[in-house]
Design a protein around this motif. Sequence first.
Motif, PDB file in Angstrom:
ATOM      1  N   UNK B 188       0.859  -1.142   0.106  1.00  0.00           N
ATOM      2  CA  UNK B 188       0.037   0.042  -0.038  1.00  0.00           C
ATOM      3  C   UNK B 188       0.759   1.227   0.067  1.00  0.00           C
ATOM      4  N   UNK B 189       1.930   1.265   0.805  1.00  0.00           N
ATOM      5  CA  UNK B 189       3.033   2.291   0.855  1.00  0.00           C
ATOM      6  C   UNK B 189       3.395   2.514  -0.606  1.00  0.00           C
ATOM      7  N   UNK B 190       3.770   1.568  -1.230  1.00  0.00           N
ATOM      8  CA  UNK B 190       4.203   1.724  -2.681  1.00  0.00           C
ATOM      9  C   UNK B 190       3.208   2.557  -3.599  1.00  0.00           C
ATOM     10  N   UNK B 191       2.057   1.844  -3.379  1.00  0.00           N
ATOM     11  CA  UNK B 191       0.905   2.409  -4.152  1.00  0.00           C
ATOM     12  C   UNK B 191       0.650   3.856  -3.968  1.00  0.00           C
ATOM     13  N   UNK B 192       0.471   4.058  -2.753  1.00  0.00           N
ATOM     14  CA  UNK B 192       0.514   5.335  -2.243  1.00  0.00           C
ATOM     15  C   UNK B 192       1.374   6.429  -2.722  1.00  0.00           C
ATOM     16  N   UNK B 193       2.578   5.761  -2.831  1.00  0.00           N
ATOM     17  CA  UNK B 193       3.896   6.576  -3.583  1.00  0.00           C
ATOM     18  C   UNK B 193       3.721   6.723  -4.914  1.00  0.00           C
ATOM     19  N   UNK B 194       2.661   6.086  -5.698  1.00  0.00           N
ATOM     20  CA  UNK B 194       2.580   6.206  -7.037  1.00  0.00           C
ATOM     21  C   UNK B 194       3.125   5.081  -7.802  1.00  0.00           C
ATOM     22  N   UNK B 195       3.296   3.898  -7.226  1.00  0.00           N
ATOM     23  CA  UNK B 195       3.751   2.520  -7.981  1.00  0.00           C
ATOM     24  C   UNK B 195       2.223   1.987  -8.553  1.00  0.00           C
TER      25      UNK B 195
ATOM     26  N   UNK C  54      -7.301   2.877  -0.389  1.00  0.00           N
ATOM     27  CA  UNK C  54      -7.033   1.393  -0.343  1.00  0.00           C
ATOM     28  C   UNK C  54      -8.549   0.418  -0.050  1.00  0.00           C
ATOM     29  N   UNK C  75      -2.852   4.595  -6.536  1.00  0.00           N
ATOM     30  CA  UNK C  75      -1.589   5.247  -6.925  1.00  0.00           C
ATOM     31  C   UNK C  75      -1.490   6.323  -7.929  1.00  0.00           C
ATOM     32  N   UNK C  79      -1.512  11.483  -2.853  1.00  0.00           N
ATOM     33  CA  UNK C  79      -1.543  11.604  -1.601  1.00  0.00           C
ATOM     34  C   UNK C  79      -0.335  10.869  -0.825  1.00  0.00           C
ATOM     35  N   UNK C  83       2.120   5.580   7.764  1.00  0.00           N
ATOM     36  CA  UNK C  83       1.571   4.346   8.292  1.00  0.00           C
ATOM     37  C   UNK C  83       1.927   4.372   9.705  1.00  0.00           C
ATOM     38  N   UNK C  89      10.052   0.288   3.463  1.00  0.00           N
ATOM     39  CA  UNK C  89      10.427  -0.852   2.620  1.00  0.00           C
ATOM     40  C   UNK C  89      12.081  -1.388   3.411  1.00  0.00           C
ATOM     41  N   UNK C 100      11.656   6.681  -3.332  1.00  0.00           N
ATOM     42  CA  UNK C 100      10.766   6.089  -4.090  1.00  0.00           C
ATOM     43  C   UNK C 100       9.638   6.728  -4.833  1.00  0.00           C
ATOM     44  N   UNK C 101       8.914   7.614  -4.220  1.00  0.00           N
ATOM     45  CA  UNK C 101       7.926   8.375  -4.809  1.00  0.00           C
ATOM     46  C   UNK C 101       8.167   9.188  -6.010  1.00  0.00           C
ATOM     47  N   UNK C 104       8.765   6.842  -9.001  1.00  0.00           N
ATOM     48  CA  UNK C 104       7.748   6.733  -9.736  1.00  0.00           C
ATOM     49  C   UNK C 104       7.255   7.627 -10.321  1.00  0.00           C
ATOM     50  N   UNK C 105       7.595   8.973 -10.169  1.00  0.00           N
ATOM     51  CA  UNK C 105       6.897  10.259 -10.927  1.00  0.00           C
ATOM     52  C   UNK C 105       8.215  10.331 -11.896  1.00  0.00           C
TER      53      UNK C 105
END
Lengths: 352, 288, 361
Positions: B188-195, C54, C75, C79, C83, C89, C100-101, C104-105
């Motif tokens: 979820x963390x990865x998806x939240x970060x845009x993955x 989620x 994704x 936002x 957690x 990770x 990471x984010x 992904x961008x």
Amino acid sequence: MMKALGPLSRRRFLTAGASLGIGTIAAPYVARADDPTLRITGWGGKWGEIMKAEIGPAFESEFKCKLQIDSAFPYLPKLQASSRSAPIYDVMHTNSNEQWAAAEMGLVEPKIDPKQVPNLADVYPYAVSDKIVGVSIFTSAIGLGMRTDKGYGSVNSWKELWDAKYNGVRGGYVIPVNSLGQAFLMMCGTLFGKGQTDLDAAYAALEKLKPIKIVDFTGAMEKMLLSGEVGLCVIHDSGIYRYDGQNQPTDFVSPSEGVLSLEQVLTITPGSKMKELANAYVNYMLRPEVQKRLAETVWYSPANKKVKLDAKYDAKLLTTPEKVSKLIQVDWKWYNERKDEIDQRVNRIFRA
Amino acid sequence: MQTAASNSASLPVAQQAASVRTPGPIRHYGRYLYLAINIAILVFLLAPIAIVVVFALNPTPFIQFPPVGVSLRWFEKFFASRDFMHALGFSLEVAVLTTLSATLLGASAALALARGNLPGTRLIVATMLSPLMLPAILTGLALFQTYVLLDVGRPTWGLVAGHTLVTLPYVVRTTLAVLHNFDMRLEEAAQNLGASPVRTFFEVTLPLIKPGVLAGAIFAFIVSFDQFPVSLFLVSPGNETLPVTLFNYLKFDLDGTIGAASVVSIVLAFVVVIGLDRTVGLRSYVKL
Amino acid sequence: MSASIEIAGVSKVYDGGVRAVDAVAMDIRQGEFFSLLGPSGCGKTTTLRMIAGFETPSSGAIRVDGADITHVPAHKRDMGMVFQNYALFPHRTVAENVAFGLRMRGLDKATITAKVKAALAMVELSGLEDRRPAQLSGGQQQRVALARAIVIAPRVLLCDEPLGALDKKLRQQMQFELKQLQKKLGLTLVFVTHDQEEALAMSDRIAVMNGGRVEQVGTPTEIYNQPTTRFVADFIGDTNIFRGERTTTSTVASALDVGKGLILALPPTEGQGTGVLSVALRPEKIRLITRTDAATAAGSSAHGIVENTNFLGGAVLYRVTLESAHRVLVQQPNAGTSRLFVPGDGVTLEWTPADLVVLKD
Ligand SMILES: Nc1ncnc2c1ncn2[C@@H]1O[C@H](COP(=O)(O)OP(=O)(O)O)[C@@H](O)[C@H]1O
Ligand SMILES: [Mg+2]
């Protein structure tokens, strides 16, 4: 029928080609994709080597076919599992007891037609006797193997094996899984009772054989004899003679009561689509020159009367009617019918 | 009166005895016992390997104690034999293909089982693990009969399929084990970060379940490379695996070549495990 | 950059039939520190997870800056989220976690490096770039999680009990820093907590949740001083709640008869009426003096005996049993000058009727 086999042999050809890189033997005869394929079984070891290197390829080029030899046991269950109308083997080569089992199930034809296999006319009677399904192309003699360096003196009867001086160095087989052991059990009936089928006499004799070292593979017995772990044992002549020239202190004894025969038997499957080629193969295996080559490679006695072996082999193998007359054949049909009962009984004898 | 006296007299003795036995020496004996048991287990595990090595290096064609010398003749014979070399190559080929297919299928299945809200998950897991309960020889025979019925002969893929069947449970089990401890919030963390889900899988899920998948893959390789019962019916003439070739060889020539082949197999298995460890990494980031 | 969020009649029913969130409606303003406060199991996390994408609401809609995102995958929501267990990770370093984010961008390497550096500096973790999460303390992990979430400049930052695992001292420090950061970046921040003190200290506004529903939305002072429901009054801080029948006495026009002879004057804003009513009176709104038999104001005083005292340092909390047998909490500031009461002391309690808060049930 050629059409049905076409794709199969092409696939075989392709896989053979693909695996050349890993190192299969480059056969002198290059099979073509539409050549018929004869599927047979055959031993490994020296036998397999010579088959793969010489005898098989020669057959292939003469008969313009592909020989596919399955040398991975067990043959009978594989044949049994395949369909009767399209069996996985055309010709099965195995020992007589297994051939009888196969014949009982209708998996192999009980007889070979002499009209299709002319060389059948030249074999010794034992090779096509009523104790044989198909034809025996070779036989070994089961007798006694002994160490010559232990001062045991001369041995010429089976009954020597019961002598107390061999306690601790006596060798035998796990009867349920070894043909030599099974043949020997029948011999016990002959030696101490009313004949081969006198099981009670045989059981009593086996009981008295203890202590005895038992093995499942015949090869293991050879090694135990070579290492001296065993001094006197039941063994086939080829298992001793194959070390000829290595100066091993071992010898084969052909007991006065006779030797048991351990036949190499060929049969043809009723569902084979390659009947003609199958008969040709059986005939080919009975040819004097093929017989000679194989006999001298693995020390099997040839079934064809016309074979002339080199002196060294001629001296030891069963190559005359007199020598052949010493062979005692086992009634495997009778034995197989009682195998379960016998297995149970001998298991009890040797477990105790 | 008398009972009271005897009680008071016997009590200290008992206490003394107890106090002498429990804290110090017992712990000591325990340690030695523990050590002894461990050594015994180790010996028990390694003794067969030692015997094989002795057999392989022994110059005589039978095992002899004490050994009469050291010789590499059986290794020479093994490596010079076209049959054995072909079988070795073929076994490696089959083991590699099996490892690939079992790992791919097993890991995906485990993921689906752990994640997807599939109905009857327990039943599916039980089914996937069932080849472990069935005698492998039956699996081999059943497959053989199936191939015969389908008239496909005994192709290499058929053998690989058979091996995959019996190695799949290992991959499923080890992967399920890591997934069991897997923190879904990492995904979820990865998806939240845009993955995207696919990137999430390759960036987060796969690296984290890798130790389990890899352990399964190693099991699959070794089980396939050593596989005998399943192969027995499925090998085709000219394409026999090493264990089958060894078994057939055994019937005609029982000599040190068998030992040499076993030593080579053991070394190869070792090399594969260490190689995988070095290249892909077995180290676990997740606490198991 | 920051966005507003509108939660419009959202409900969530889980597979097992659990109605975790029940018709929740609230507007979260741009740049606001907004807390979801309530006891464990009240649906805070579920609400936050629906905002993050989620979970999908069973009904209702979620809008960000007016655009419906109810069915936009997580994704693509842009936002940031911190957690409860940080969800760092474990197979990546601190820098890689934060990057990471950005990766992904599709940002270029140099930009990523610069942004990671700045983010780590902001949370005071410079120099720990190459550590793995397992090599960090809880507080440090928390900061990495925060850096990872804010480095992408999210439209909304979501935090699920982010400080819950920290010890008290560290928690207070982090509360302060988080608040600072939120102000500085002008972040819209949705903060989940079950700790009312934390919520009161940090939030611009608070939504108090109970059983999947929102009980009250308001600023911390509104929530504390004017709880609208019995649940809110009870949940936020200590309070005395009385329940009784509305009545009128000779001296007080609008009063509550809470039984055993205790009559409470209702606040002047409350008109005359009938029926059952609950009121709350905060302990610190009550004055405690040595018992005096002088005339006391009717409806805004009572006599009692101190049952026990609880010294809090800056204040003292007394439990007093009234003559009407009601037990009341009273908090007095500890000025350090006067003598403290001890159990058994006779006392008189006084309060202002306007401090009584009338509650909805
Ligand atoms: N995945 C789920 N499946 C079923 N019920 C859930 C699930 N997640 C949460 N719940 C239930 O929903 C309710 C609210 O949970 P949650 O939102 O986690 O509460 P909070 O964060 O306020 O403690 C609880 O009763 C919880 O047991
Ligand atoms: Mg929660």
